[in-house]
Motif scaffolding. Structure first.
Motif, mmCIF file in Angstrom:
data_model
loop_
_atom_site.group_PDB
_atom_site.id
_atom_site.type_symbol
_atom_site.label_atom_id
_atom_site.label_comp_id
_atom_site.label_asym_id
_atom_site.label_seq_id
_atom_site.Cartn_x
_atom_site.Cartn_y
_atom_site.Cartn_z
ATOM 1 N N ASN A 317 0.579 2.993 -31.193
ATOM 2 C CA ASN A 317 -0.177 2.222 -31.969
ATOM 3 C C ASN A 317 -0.734 0.733 -31.769
ATOM 4 N N GLN A 318 0.084 -0.417 -31.585
ATOM 5 C CA GLN A 318 -0.063 -1.251 -31.125
ATOM 6 C C GLN A 318 -0.216 -2.362 -30.279
ATOM 7 N N PRO A 319 -1.127 -2.154 -29.628
ATOM 8 C CA PRO A 319 -1.286 -1.887 -27.802
ATOM 9 C C PRO A 319 -1.904 -3.804 -27.543
ATOM 10 N N GLY A 320 -1.903 -4.599 -28.633
ATOM 11 C CA GLY A 320 -1.927 -6.104 -28.517
ATOM 12 C C GLY A 320 -0.288 -6.985 -28.331
ATOM 13 N N LEU A 321 1.102 -6.411 -29.144
ATOM 14 C CA LEU A 321 1.725 -6.549 -28.114
ATOM 15 C C LEU A 321 2.873 -7.150 -27.012
ATOM 16 N N SER A 322 3.186 -8.126 -26.974
ATOM 17 C CA SER A 322 3.608 -8.766 -25.723
ATOM 18 C C SER A 322 4.802 -8.104 -25.651
ATOM 19 N N SER A 323 5.606 -7.866 -24.532
ATOM 20 C CA SER A 323 6.697 -6.960 -23.468
ATOM 21 C C SER A 323 7.786 -7.541 -24.324
ATOM 22 N N ALA A 324 8.393 -8.723 -24.800
ATOM 23 C CA ALA A 324 9.743 -8.625 -26.035
ATOM 24 C C ALA A 324 9.257 -9.098 -27.183
ATOM 25 N N GLN A 325 8.119 -8.778 -27.519
ATOM 26 C CA GLN A 325 7.999 -7.885 -28.446
ATOM 27 C C GLN A 325 8.156 -6.200 -28.791
ATOM 28 N N LEU A 326 7.381 -5.835 -27.932
ATOM 29 C CA LEU A 326 7.314 -4.748 -27.827
ATOM 30 C C LEU A 326 8.860 -3.714 -27.430
ATOM 31 N N GLU A 327 9.176 -4.053 -26.398
ATOM 32 C CA GLU A 327 10.702 -4.226 -26.232
ATOM 33 C C GLU A 327 11.363 -3.946 -27.882
ATOM 34 N N GLN A 328 10.885 -4.732 -28.764
ATOM 35 C CA GLN A 328 12.073 -5.395 -30.116
ATOM 36 C C GLN A 328 11.368 -4.166 -31.159
ATOM 37 N N GLU A 329 10.487 -3.725 -30.796
ATOM 38 C CA GLU A 329 9.993 -2.715 -31.918
ATOM 39 C C GLU A 329 10.096 -1.726 -31.366
ATOM 40 N N ALA A 330 10.677 -1.347 -29.975
ATOM 41 C CA ALA A 330 11.165 0.066 -29.736
ATOM 42 C C ALA A 330 12.471 0.273 -30.247
ATOM 43 N N SER A 331 13.076 -0.600 -29.741
ATOM 44 C CA SER A 331 14.100 -0.207 -30.518
ATOM 45 C C SER A 331 14.651 0.633 -32.000
ATOM 46 N N HIS A 332 13.683 0.353 -32.608
ATOM 47 C CA HIS A 332 13.619 0.555 -34.457
ATOM 48 C C HIS A 332 13.383 2.487 -34.052
#
Length: 472
Positions: A317-332
């Protein structure tokens, strides 16, 4: 009898080596096509001279004159004294030339079976021997290359040269099996017959023209399956009727498919090419319909399944996220289900010369198996397959753009695969040309993720790195 029927009969009689010996009157352990001595069959340099048919026919004709002279003449020619073989008076027939290569019995059920046993024994001995692993890999790869090259649907002078080169490379490295005391010699008639493949391909065409896999498979379709469909009483009439009905059903199904396709005009059959394409085919129904998420984690070893699935959803859904942002969003992310459907098999079907999918030919199979109990209630450990994943622009050859994980079941609704990654490919090793990889670890844990099942290109095999043990 027409000549075509005669040739078909000869080939049918000459499937197995013992039958071929009876047909040609050659002694056991010797070559069916040339007069190389039995104790020299493993030599790659000895000149090959085909059996002298004229001399053999002259020796066989002495049976009406003198029995002793006849047996001595047959012995001098290198054949067994057989009374008037059926091919003696057949015109324009060379029984020794009619013995064609057989992929099924000479390669798959012959040398390949031997090679598997040799490799198993070598792997058992490897930790206790300081040997050249490159020689073992070169020998195994040479036989496999010969197997694949011999099955090409079309040949050129270059492919035939590669076929000869593969056989030469095996002979250059086969001494490793002698050094390990696995094999004392290579005077095997089926292995020696590889020297005749190039000549026979030039003479009769591709090996699929005379491969006994076809007749063996037809024996199942036309005899075994037909017999099972009967009540085993007066079976011949029932088998004939059953086969007739099967053929009519096949014709009717082809007609229906032709009508559903819009009555397309018939197309000329394209000759086979060297580009062997394939496509993924998933099973219609999952292997296990409902697997609880806890069982997915514990039984399949997918420790980070829920986290990997959440990361896949966010990344999609959000392909432009960095690795850190990806993990943060995935936690929710909260998964709205507690079970998934698991597929334990992924098949790769061939694509024919017209570009159509051929579901009758399976060119590759990726499978996985969680722990289970066998018939003796013994625990069978987990088994997962390693695959190549197309990360970015992977081509039809080479490893550029590919990454190596190992595969666990596909998951609905859109067929995903949970994979554990290995390190990227570097430079191939100089001695054996293979790539060295290891598990990709992050913070002490094996790095894993979920990918689309269509990103899987093919299955691959890994060879373990054996430790060296110093013997005193």
């Amino acid at each position: 009898m027409p000549l075509s029927i005669i040739m078909l009969t000869l080939i049918r009689l000459s499937e197995y080596y013992p039958e071929q010996l009876l047909t040609t009157a050659i002694k056991s352990g010797e070559c069916l096509k040339c007069d190389v001595p039995w104790n020299k069959l493993g030599s790659p340099d000895i000149p090959v001279k085909l059996w002298d048919l004229a001399a053999i026919l002259a020796a066989l004709s002495l049976i009406n004159e003198d029995y002793g002279m006849w047996t001595r003449a047959c012995q001098e020619c290198g054949i067994k004294p057989i009374f008037k073989p059926f091919w003696e008076e057949l015109p324009h027939t060379n029984i020794f030339q009619s013995i064609a290569p057989d992929m099924l019995h000479q390669l798959y059920q012959g040398i390949i079976k031997h090679l598997i046993e040799w490799i198993k024994e070598a792997c058992r001995l490897l930790p206790n021997h300081n040997i050249c692993l490159g020689c073992l890999i070169h020998a195994a790869c040479a036989i496999l290359n010969f197997l694949y090259l011999a099955q090409y649907p079309c040949h050129t002078n270059q492919t035939l040269a590669l076929l000869t080169e593969a056989l030469t490379r095996f002979h250059d490295n086969k001494s490793i099996f002698v050094d390990l005391s696995i094999q004392t010699n290579f005077n095997l008639p089926k292995l020696h017959f590889f020297h005749h493949y190039v000549h026979m391909i030039k003479l009769y065409g591709m090996t699929d023209n005379y491969n006994t896999e076809y007749t063996e498979h037809l024996h199942i379709d036309l005899a075994k399956d037909a017999y099972r469909a009967t009540n085993h009483k007066d079976e011949y009439m029932q088998m004939t009727l059953w086969l007739e009905r099967c053929k009519k059903m096949l014709w009717h199904n082809n007609f229906i498919q032709w009508c559903l396709a819009g009555n397309p005009p018939s197309q000329d059959r394209l000759p086979p090419d060297m580009d062997y394409q394939h496509s993924i085919k998933m099973m219609k129904h999952p292997t296990i319909r409902c697997v609880p998420l806890d069982s997915v984690v514990h039984d399949y070893g997918t420790t980070f399944f829920t986290k990997a699935l959440a990361c896949y959803v966010i990344r999609t859904n959000q392909p432009g996220l960095s690795s850190a942002q990806l993990e943060q969003e995935a936690s929710h992310v909260i998964l709205p289900f507690q079970t998934v459907a698991a597929f334990h098999r992924v098949k790769f079907h061939a694509i024919n010369a017209h570009g159509h999918h051929d579901s009758t030919i399976t060119v590759d199979l990726v499978h996985c198996q969680p722990p289970r109990k066998d018939k003796k209630r013994q625990i069978v450990p987990t088994h997962f397959k390693t695959v190549l994943v197309n990360e970015d622009g992977g081509g039809t050859t080479g490893v550029d753009g590919y990454h190596l994980p190992y595969f666990t079941p596909g998951i609905l609704p859109t067929h995903f695969a949970y994979i554990k990654w290995f390190t990227p490919f570097g430079q191939p090793e100089a001695n054996h040309g293979l790539y060295k990889i290891s598990c990709l670890v992050h913070n002490g844990e094996h790095l894993a993720s979920i990918i689309d099942i269509s990103d899987i290109c093919r299955s691959v095999h890994l060879i373990p790195k054996f430790a060296r043990i110093q013997l005193f």
